[in-house]
Each structure stands twice: as C-alpha cells, then as structure tokens.
Design a protein around this motif. Structure first.
Motif, PDB file in Angstrom:
ATOM      1  N   LEU A  54       0.846  -1.194   0.000  1.00  0.00           N
ATOM      2  CA  LEU A  54       0.000   0.000   0.000  1.00  0.00           C
ATOM      3  C   LEU A  54       0.882   1.244   0.000  1.00  0.00           C
ATOM      4  N   GLU A  55       1.847   1.286  -0.938  1.00  0.00           N
ATOM      5  CA  GLU A  55       2.842   2.355  -0.908  1.00  0.00           C
ATOM      6  C   GLU A  55       2.265   3.739  -1.133  1.00  0.00           C
ATOM      7  N   ARG A  56       1.088   3.847  -1.736  1.00  0.00           N
ATOM      8  CA  ARG A  56       0.497   5.167  -1.978  1.00  0.00           C
ATOM      9  C   ARG A  56      -0.372   5.645  -0.822  1.00  0.00           C
ATOM     10  N   ALA A  57      -0.619   4.795   0.139  1.00  0.00           N
ATOM     11  CA  ALA A  57      -1.508   5.151   1.248  1.00  0.00           C
ATOM     12  C   ALA A  57      -0.710   5.741   2.407  1.00  0.00           C
ATOM     13  N   SER A  58      -1.395   6.528   3.215  1.00  0.00           N
ATOM     14  CA  SER A  58      -0.804   7.103   4.415  1.00  0.00           C
ATOM     15  C   SER A  58      -1.751   6.866   5.585  1.00  0.00           C
ATOM     16  N   LEU A  59      -1.270   7.190   6.773  1.00  0.00           N
ATOM     17  CA  LEU A  59      -2.106   7.035   7.958  1.00  0.00           C
ATOM     18  C   LEU A  59      -3.380   7.858   7.821  1.00  0.00           C
ATOM     19  N   ARG A  60      -3.277   9.033   7.214  1.00  0.00           N
ATOM     20  CA  ARG A  60      -4.452   9.892   7.032  1.00  0.00           C
ATOM     21  C   ARG A  60      -5.466   9.248   6.100  1.00  0.00           C
ATOM     22  N   ASP A  61      -4.995   8.533   5.082  1.00  0.00           N
ATOM     23  CA  ASP A  61      -5.908   7.882   4.142  1.00  0.00           C
ATOM     24  C   ASP A  61      -6.727   6.799   4.830  1.00  0.00           C
ATOM     25  N   LEU A  62      -6.154   6.140   5.831  1.00  0.00           N
ATOM     26  CA  LEU A  62      -6.887   5.100   6.553  1.00  0.00           C
ATOM     27  C   LEU A  62      -7.961   5.725   7.432  1.00  0.00           C
ATOM     28  N   ARG A  63      -7.642   6.883   7.986  1.00  0.00           N
ATOM     29  CA  ARG A  63      -8.572   7.511   8.934  1.00  0.00           C
ATOM     30  C   ARG A  63      -9.759   8.154   8.256  1.00  0.00           C
ATOM     31  N   LYS A  64      -9.501   8.796   7.107  1.00  0.00           N
ATOM     32  CA  LYS A  64     -10.569   9.559   6.465  1.00  0.00           C
ATOM     33  C   LYS A  64     -10.746   9.073   5.039  1.00  0.00           C
ATOM     34  N   ASP A  65     -11.793   8.319   4.826  1.00  0.00           N
ATOM     35  CA  ASP A  65     -12.084   7.806   3.490  1.00  0.00           C
ATOM     36  C   ASP A  65     -13.572   8.008   3.247  1.00  0.00           C
ATOM     37  N   ASP A  66     -13.908   9.164   2.665  1.00  0.00           N
ATOM     38  CA  ASP A  66     -15.326   9.497   2.464  1.00  0.00           C
ATOM     39  C   ASP A  66     -16.036   8.477   1.590  1.00  0.00           C
ATOM     40  N   GLY A  67     -15.339   7.976   0.579  1.00  0.00           N
ATOM     41  CA  GLY A  67     -15.941   6.992  -0.308  1.00  0.00           C
ATOM     42  C   GLY A  67     -16.276   5.714   0.427  1.00  0.00           C
ATOM     43  N   ARG A  68     -15.398   5.313   1.329  1.00  0.00           N
ATOM     44  CA  ARG A  68     -15.638   4.094   2.100  1.00  0.00           C
ATOM     45  C   ARG A  68     -16.839   4.269   3.015  1.00  0.00           C
ATOM     46  N   GLU A  69     -16.940   5.446   3.656  1.00  0.00           N
ATOM     47  CA  GLU A  69     -18.058   5.675   4.568  1.00  0.00           C
ATOM     48  C   GLU A  69     -19.381   5.699   3.811  1.00  0.00           C
ATOM     49  N   ALA A  70     -19.367   6.274   2.609  1.00  0.00           N
ATOM     50  CA  ALA A  70     -20.591   6.277   1.804  1.00  0.00           C
ATOM     51  C   ALA A  70     -20.996   4.856   1.449  1.00  0.00           C
ATOM     52  N   GLY A  71     -20.004   4.037   1.134  1.00  0.00           N
ATOM     53  CA  GLY A  71     -20.293   2.633   0.841  1.00  0.00           C
ATOM     54  C   GLY A  71     -20.817   1.904   2.059  1.00  0.00           C
ATOM     55  N   ASP A  72     -20.249   2.201   3.232  1.00  0.00           N
ATOM     56  CA  ASP A  72     -20.723   1.580   4.469  1.00  0.00           C
ATOM     57  C   ASP A  72     -22.196   1.910   4.712  1.00  0.00           C
TER      58      ASP A  72
END
Length: 423
Positions: free
Chosen positions: A283-301
């Motif tokens: 997951l070389e393009r991801a950061s700690l911030r990306d794990l915490r805030k993912d609007d697309g994921r929350e919409a899917g949830d």
C-alpha cells in the motif's frame, strides 16, 4: 553561499558512467544518479529489494521505479554473482573482501571516481539531488515526495529554485485496498505500527492523537477511549490489542512506544514507522491519514447498512453486487463493520444490531425459551432469534449433537424435559 542542488551537466555524467563500468564505485554512482538512493540505502540494499519483475527497488520506506539503464546494470551484476556462486545478499560489496561496504568507504570510492573524471566539486549526494530534479521535470511534488522519501515541504524548500515552476495539483484521493490492508494488519499484530494502523483505520484517530495516547485515556471498564473533546468506543480487535500491549506496559504513560528503546513516538517517527509498514503491505500510496478519512468508504458503508435494514440482512454476494467488489474485498468490508459492531454476523448473513440475537447468546436464549415453553418447533426458534430458517437449523443441529437438546420429530426439548415426559 552557492547552492549545491543546482542541475548537473547530463552529458558529463553520462560520459562518467561510460568510463566507470566495473567495481563498487560504478554501482554506487548509478544507484545515486539513476536511482536516487542515499548512501545509507546503498549500504543496506539487498537483492530481495531489487524487484526485476515489478521494475522497482523496494526500500523500507519507499518504492523507487527502476530506471531501465540501472535495471540492466543490476541484472548483469546479478547474473555474474550467481555464475560465481556468490551468495552474499547485499548488492554493494567491496572489491577485495566481497563484504558490505561501510558508509565512509562508499563516500571515499565515489569521491575518487568523481575526482579522476574531472568532477572534484560534485558529491555523491549531488547525484541524488540531480535525480530528484529530473523527476520533478516529469512528476508533481507529491509523487516525487513519494518515490524520494522526502516530504513535500522539504522538497520545496530545497529544490523550488531549481525545479520547473508550475502549480502543484491536488493529489488524487487514495482508494485503500481493504483486502491488502486487512492482510497487513494481521501480519503487524503485536507491533507498534500495527496498533497505530488499527487505531487510525477502525477508531478514526488522528496521528497526533495516536502519538499522544496514554493509558489514562484507555477506559477498559467503559470500553472506550477518552480523547480530548470526544469519546470513541473500542472495537473488539483494538481492545484485544490494547490489552496485549498493556501486559508489556512500562512506567512511561504512553500507549505506543518504540520497540527497542521503549520511548514515546513523536509524529515523525510514527509517520515513518506506519509508512514502512504500509509499503511492506503493498500500500505504498496510502498514508495514515488515508486510513482515517475515506469518504468513499463511509458512503459505501452507509449503503450497506441501509440495504441490511431494508432486506433484514445482507450477504457477501450483496456487497459484491452493490459496491462492485471482489468476494475477498467484500468479506473484508463486512468483517470491518462487524468489528466496529455496526453489523452482527450469523453464519453467512449480517444483521443490524438490535434486530437479531447475537450468536454468542443463541444457546442461552433457546434454553431460556424451552425452560418456559417446554418444547419448540424450528419456526419458534426462528422468530426467537430473528434469523433465517437455514441458520436456525444449523444452530439446533449443533445443540442436538452436543446433547443440549433432544429432537423428537419436529419438536425440540431440553434433555431433562424429555426425561420427565418419558416418565
């Protein structure tokens, strides 16, 4: 004072490499100018980190695209080592002893090679700087930061005067591969990096909150974290990891400590540690911030939770169809929601909390019902547990096999009730 990061003459550097074809100095010069490696990275580089298949150098905190010229040089070197039966895992070796080189030895031999080629004012570090500037000709600041291992702010301070002037585009949102993340979290359990990733992904903690987290803020009795201005409920996995971490607790009040010195993590160390773990997990393009805030994921949830409410339950197949995910990715999504207690799993179905009896209470609820009612049909237990008939059949079958129930025809009894009935 004259800047040392101005562009180098490409023609002169290419003539240098043409003359320097053998020896560790030839490799060091190429790793710096064609790969952008630091002296420390050269000394530590092993063949396991050279991915000829993916055309990249897999360093601990970054992935470096493998320049074709450098790739060919390394390929020929690897073949020569294998032909000679050399098994040393390090790439950069001394000519005589065939052992990894010390940092000062790398600097000295590079200095000698540059001197004999008429470049006394150029340092090994200048070759890396020129590599960064050439990347800035092609890529934006965030992308060069990712492959160089430097922060965007640091890059701009050092190279803004020499890099092409252009507006820095907003980096695209990173879509986290949840299946890769889930596998990484399993591998990193028990490490400070793993706990930090869990706190960001499942609890939504910011980097500052993770680094500053103390045991006074962990309330196991109320099953929550008491953060400044908010309370966050613990998921079962995070609670377990915190309990395991507490067994290694020292006098320091902080939850996350470095593995060896057992000292608190500052933000810089936390960032490097989690970044290295994400790279190891692909997951070389991801950061700690990306794990915490993912609007697309929350919409899917929210879409999944709404579907579960409308249908009464949701399956992995439903998730795959709704979100266009693979079965493994859909399973990871459902498992995360279960860990967060936003869904309850019963067999292959997932229900909203409060709409179904949790699996851990199935047997207790059935025993309580039969104690009052005397016997029950399967449909009675289906209504009691609010689960589907097939799932209910499995629960009843297991209880019969374990001797907790007796089945006569279509009726189910407690063993003692059946004994009294027989008498």
């Amino acid at each position: 004072m004259e800047e040392r990061n101005l562009r180098l003459d490409e023609g002169s550097l290419r003539r240098l490499l043409e003359r320097e074809q053998t020896g560790p100095e030839a490799l060091a010069l190429r790793l710096a100018w064609l790969g952008g490696l630091t002296r420390e990275e050269m000394a530590a580089l092993t063949w396991e980190q050279v991915s000829f298949l993916d055309d990249r150098l897999e360093l601990p905190d970054r992935m470096v695209p493998l320049n074709p010229e450098l790739r060919n040089f390394l390929w020929r070197l690897r073949e020569a080592r294998e032909t000679a039966g050399e098994e040393e895992p390090h790439v950069l070796l001394s000519s005589r002893e065939r052992k990894p080189l010390r940092l000062e030895s790398i600097s000295r031999m590079a200095r000698q090679a540059l001197d004999r080629n008429g470049m006394p004012d150029i340092r090994l570090l200048d070759l890396r700087y020129d590599w960064i500037l050439r990347r800035l000709d092609e890529l934006d600041w965030p992308e060069v930061a990712r492959i160089s291992g430097m922060g965007v702010a640091s890059l701009q301070v050092r190279f803004a005067s020499s890099a092409p002037a252009r507006k820095t585009p907003k980096p695209p949102a990173v879509q986290v591969d949840e299946f890769k993340l889930w596998k990484l979290l399993q591998l990193e359990q028990g490490t400070p990096a793993g706990l930090a990733l869990w706190l960001a992904w499942q609890m939504g903690l910011q980097a500052q909150e993770i680094a500053a987290l103390t045991w006074e803020q962990v309330d196991f009795e109320q099953n929550r974290l008491c953060l400044p201005g908010r309370r966050v409920a613990l998921t079962s996995t995070v609670r377990r990891l915190l309990e395991e971490t507490e067994t290694r607790r020292t006098e320091d009040p902080h939850v996350l400590l470095t593995e060896h010195s057992r000292s608190p993590l500052d933000l810089s160390r936390l960032s490097r540690m989690t970044r290295a773990a994400l790279i190891r997990g692909g997951l070389e393009r991801a950061s700690l911030r990306d794990l915490r805030k993912d609007d697309g994921r929350e919409a899917g949830d929210q879409l999944l939770l709404q579907q579960a409410a409308e249908q009464g339950a949701i399956s992995r197949g439903d998730v795959s169809e709704l979100l266009g995910l693979s079965k493994t990715a859909a399973y990871s999504r459902l498992r995360r929601l279960t860990e967060q207690k936003r869904l309850i799993r019963v067999g292959g179905k997932y229900y909203l909390p409060g709409t179904v009896v949790p699996p851990e209470r199935h047997r207790e609820a059935i025993v309580e019902y039969l104690t009052q009612a005397g016997f029950a049909y399967r449909q009675d237990i289906v209504k009691l547990l609010h689960i589907q008939p097939k799932q209910c059949t499995l629960v009843l079958r297991h209880m019969v096999e374990d001797g907790e129930l007796v089945q006569l025809g279509q009726k189910y009894y407690l063993p003692q009730q059946q004994e009294r009935k027989a008498e």
